[in-house]
Design a protein around this motif. Structure first.
Motif, PDB file in Angstrom:
ATOM      1  N   VAL A 193      -7.640   6.420   1.601  1.00 35.11           N
ATOM      2  CA  VAL A 193      -6.667   7.639   1.992  1.00 35.11           C
ATOM      3  C   VAL A 193      -5.536   7.568   0.530  1.00 35.11           C
ATOM      4  CG1 VAL A 193      -4.648   7.965   3.542  1.00 35.11           C
ATOM      5  CG2 VAL A 193      -6.913   7.023   4.141  1.00 35.11           C
ATOM      6  N   ALA A 194      -5.513   8.651   0.208  1.00 37.69           N
ATOM      7  CA  ALA A 194      -4.480   8.981  -1.038  1.00 37.69           C
ATOM      8  C   ALA A 194      -2.987   9.101  -0.573  1.00 37.69           C
ATOM      9  CB  ALA A 194      -4.843  10.025  -1.858  1.00 37.69           C
ATOM     10  N   SER A 195      -2.241   8.365  -1.249  1.00 40.01           N
ATOM     11  CA  SER A 195      -0.662   8.512  -0.869  1.00 40.01           C
ATOM     12  C   SER A 195       0.203   8.530  -2.320  1.00 40.01           C
ATOM     13  CB  SER A 195      -0.187   7.401  -0.228  1.00 40.01           C
ATOM     14  OG  SER A 195      -0.198   6.190  -0.829  1.00 40.01           O
ATOM     15  N   THR A 196       1.483   8.867  -2.108  1.00 38.52           N
ATOM     16  CA  THR A 196       2.043   8.722  -3.354  1.00 38.52           C
ATOM     17  C   THR A 196       2.600   7.289  -3.419  1.00 38.52           C
ATOM     18  OG1 THR A 196       4.328   8.878  -1.889  1.00 38.52           O
ATOM     19  CG2 THR A 196       3.196  10.879  -3.002  1.00 38.52           C
ATOM     20  N   GLY A 213       4.513   5.469  -0.735  1.00 39.15           N
ATOM     21  CA  GLY A 213       4.044   5.558   0.490  1.00 39.15           C
ATOM     22  C   GLY A 213       4.053   6.699   1.264  1.00 39.15           C
ATOM     23  N   ARG A 214       4.367   7.841   0.763  1.00 36.31           N
ATOM     24  CA  ARG A 214       4.358   9.289   1.699  1.00 36.31           C
ATOM     25  C   ARG A 214       2.695   9.823   1.509  1.00 36.31           C
ATOM     26  NH1 ARG A 214       8.402  13.008  -1.140  1.00 36.31           N
ATOM     27  NH2 ARG A 214       7.459  11.729  -2.898  1.00 36.31           N
ATOM     28  N   TYR A 215       2.224  10.266   2.596  1.00 41.87           N
ATOM     29  CA  TYR A 215       1.254  10.934   2.683  1.00 41.87           C
ATOM     30  C   TYR A 215       1.231  12.563   2.817  1.00 41.87           C
ATOM     31  CZ  TYR A 215      -0.165   6.389   3.615  1.00 41.87           C
ATOM     32  OH  TYR A 215      -0.659   4.882   3.320  1.00 41.87           O
ATOM     33  N   LEU A 217       2.096   7.624 -10.308  1.00 39.87           N
ATOM     34  CA  LEU A 217       2.875   8.133  -9.117  1.00 39.87           C
ATOM     35  C   LEU A 217       2.113   8.268  -7.720  1.00 39.87           C
ATOM     36  CD1 LEU A 217       4.385  11.443 -10.971  1.00 39.87           C
ATOM     37  CD2 LEU A 217       5.737   9.346 -10.271  1.00 39.87           C
ATOM     38  N   THR A 218       0.770   8.034  -7.808  1.00 38.36           N
ATOM     39  CA  THR A 218      -0.193   8.071  -6.458  1.00 38.36           C
ATOM     40  C   THR A 218      -0.906   6.752  -6.461  1.00 38.36           C
ATOM     41  OG1 THR A 218      -1.675   8.926  -7.838  1.00 38.36           O
ATOM     42  CG2 THR A 218      -0.223  10.447  -6.723  1.00 38.36           C
ATOM     43  N   VAL A 219      -1.630   6.800  -5.312  1.00 41.67           N
ATOM     44  CA  VAL A 219      -2.476   5.631  -5.029  1.00 41.67           C
ATOM     45  C   VAL A 219      -3.786   6.211  -4.540  1.00 41.67           C
ATOM     46  CG1 VAL A 219      -2.965   3.446  -3.506  1.00 41.67           C
ATOM     47  CG2 VAL A 219      -0.596   4.047  -4.383  1.00 41.67           C
ATOM     48  N   ASN A 220      -4.976   5.785  -5.159  1.00 34.78           N
ATOM     49  CA  ASN A 220      -6.156   6.308  -4.653  1.00 34.78           C
ATOM     50  C   ASN A 220      -6.573   7.565  -5.151  1.00 34.78           C
ATOM     51  OD1 ASN A 220      -7.221   3.711  -3.593  1.00 34.78           O
ATOM     52  ND2 ASN A 220      -6.570   4.522  -1.373  1.00 34.78           N
TER      53      ASN A 220
END
Length: 488
Positions: A41-44, A47-49, A11-14
């Motif tokens: 920078v972490a995001s969903t 592409g949401r922050y 579900l997430t990136v980084n």
């Protein structure tokens, strides 16, 4: 645990999640979920922050996405290699730094026992055979510090009553580190040595124009929390009645001028850690509280913070607005041993005729009655502060007995007039001046009474049949209801 680790990764990136099975003292088991700090920078995944502000998560929208990317680079500016060899440090600066660390009561004994070279590595001032950019900023030579391009430069400009520049001091040769700049600015500006006298009964008390701890804290905040990836000078604008500290860059994401009293977010962690261990700044999140406490306890207005497109400005006043507040806070603190938050709240209320719960919450950036109760603490139980009204319309004010003791009872106003007395005053006014608007009534009976309170009383009188009105909104005019007067 494997399902948690896998699903969060999907579900997430980084974002790296590390679940662990833990056993409680009563024998029960639970899963402890650790989230490591992400270098990027972490995001969903879509592409949401999001940004954590206090206990809530808020979405990052618009241009703030670019700010988030700039403020969270993959490699922090402080840890970047400067290509300057370790032996190139300034020997005098290194000796003072090592002596400061070993004399500090905020540093563990195991750290004090390290060698000079090990201290450089421990505080991130050197990596391998070279200094980091943080190391050059604090311990490098003048030439190496200038080569960084973003070393802090300070300008102090003095203005007269007409806003004309009459004097200027600059520290722009990069000879001093940020640690040395704080002492140099405080020592070399003659305005910080000025004082004036305040009457206290039969005696007079000498009060400094600017409190040393307040000025040093503002300078430290400007040096520690500025973005070192952005060029720009720090300005100290000295006006006859105020001091403005202007810092380049905006506040960190999640911090606003309204929430500076509560927010705790460090932009340069290595520099903040060094300043803390050297005893130059308070622990994280308490520096601005100290500024509020010192100013309000001295009867000065609270600091005023502003944020512009690429700057942050904090303004403090030179003169004391109400000298009696100093005595009030001092005597109350000596008797009840007030906390820092209680002193701040008492100082805010003592400089006003009383504030509603909403107004006091806005002054302290407190959300809701529960959070406001933390700031009030023992003030209500000890009788220092009294209340009038209910819920969000409740008004808080310093007890009249305490105001009389410190001679703050000079003028009685109608701001806390009882509702039935206010209604009688409105009826008397409308008897003399019929067909009046709310603003007209408010102006004649007392501008210190809030417009909302006057409007509420007029509505109550209308509902009771004692007052009638014609027109709507801004054109509404009130007059006495003849039948209501006859019945009376």
């Amino acid at each position: 645990m494997d399902r948690l680790r896998k699903r969060i990764g999907e579900l997430t990136v980084n974002v790296q999640a590390l679940p662990r099975l833990q056993c409680a003292a009563n024998g029960g088991e639970f899963i402890e979920l650790l989230i490591d700090r992400s270098p990027g920078v972490a995001s969903t995944r879509d592409g949401r922050y999001f940004l954590r502000v206090g206990d809530s998560c808020q979405p990052v929208l618009g241009d703030d996405v670019l700010r988030l990317a700039n403020e969270r680079p993959g490699w922090p500016w402080e840890a970047m290699d400067s290509a300057v060899p370790r032996p190139a440090v300034d020997a005098d600066k290194l000796a003072r730094f090592v002596a400061g660390i070993r004399d500090s009561d905020r540093v563990k004994d195991s750290v004090k026992e390290k060698s000079d070279d090990e201290l450089l590595t421990h505080y991130g001032l050197a990596q391998g055979q070279t200094l980091t950019r943080l190391g050059v900023l604090l311990l490098g030579t003048q030439a190496d510090r200038r080569a960084l391009g973003t070393a802090p430069l300070v300008q102090a400009i003095k203005y007269d009553e007409q806003g004309q520049k009459i004097n200027k001091w600059v520290w722009d040769d990069c000879a001093l580190s940020p640690v040395e700049l704080v002492d140099a600015v405080w020592r070399e500006l003659p305005d910080f040595r000025e004082s004036y006298e305040v009457a206290e009964g039969l005696y007079r008390r000498s009060v400094p124009a600017y409190d040393e701890k307040v000025v040093r804290e503002l300078l430290v905040n400007a040096l520690v929390h500025r973005p070192y990836t952005q060029q720009g000078d720090i300005y100290l604008n000295l006006h006859p009645e105020r001091l403005e500290v202007v810092n380049p860059g905006r506040l960190p994401l999640g911090v606003t001028p309204r929430t500076m009293l509560h927010a705790s977010r460090r932009r340069n962690e290595g520099l903040a850690r060094l300043f803390h261990d050297l005893g130059l700044m308070e622990r994280e999140g308490s520096g601005f509280d100290l500024v509020y406490d010192r100013l309000l306890s001295q009867g000065r207005p609270a600091p005023f913070a502003e944020e512009g497109p690429d700057w942050v400005k904090v303004t403090i006043q030179r003169r004391i607005a109400k000298p009696e507040v100093m005595r009030l806070v001092s005597e109350a603190d000596a008797r009840f041993q007030l906390t820092q938050r209680e002193r701040i709240t008492l100082g805010v209320l003592a400089q006003s005729e009383g504030l509603t719960a909403r107004e006091l919450g806005a002054a302290l950036a407190a959300e809701g009655l529960d959070e406001l109760a933390v700031w009030l603490g023992q003030l209500l139980r000890s009788g220092l502060v009294q209340t009038q009204g209910k819920t969000s319309g409740m008004r808080y004010f310093v007890a009249p007995d305490w105001l009389r003791v410190v001679q703050l009872d000079r003028k009685t106003t109608l701001s806390r007039i009882a509702p039935h007395r206010l209604q009688a005053l409105i009826l008397e006014d409308l008897a003399r001046y019929p067909d009046s608007s709310t603003a007209d009534v408010n102006r004649r009976i007392g501008v210190e009474i809030s417009a909302k309170t006057v409007k509420r009383s007029l509505d109550d009188l209308t509902a009771a049949g004692q007052v009638s009105h014609a027109g709507e909104r801004r054109w509404r005019r009130y007059r006495l209801q003849q039948q209501g007067i006859k019945d009376k």
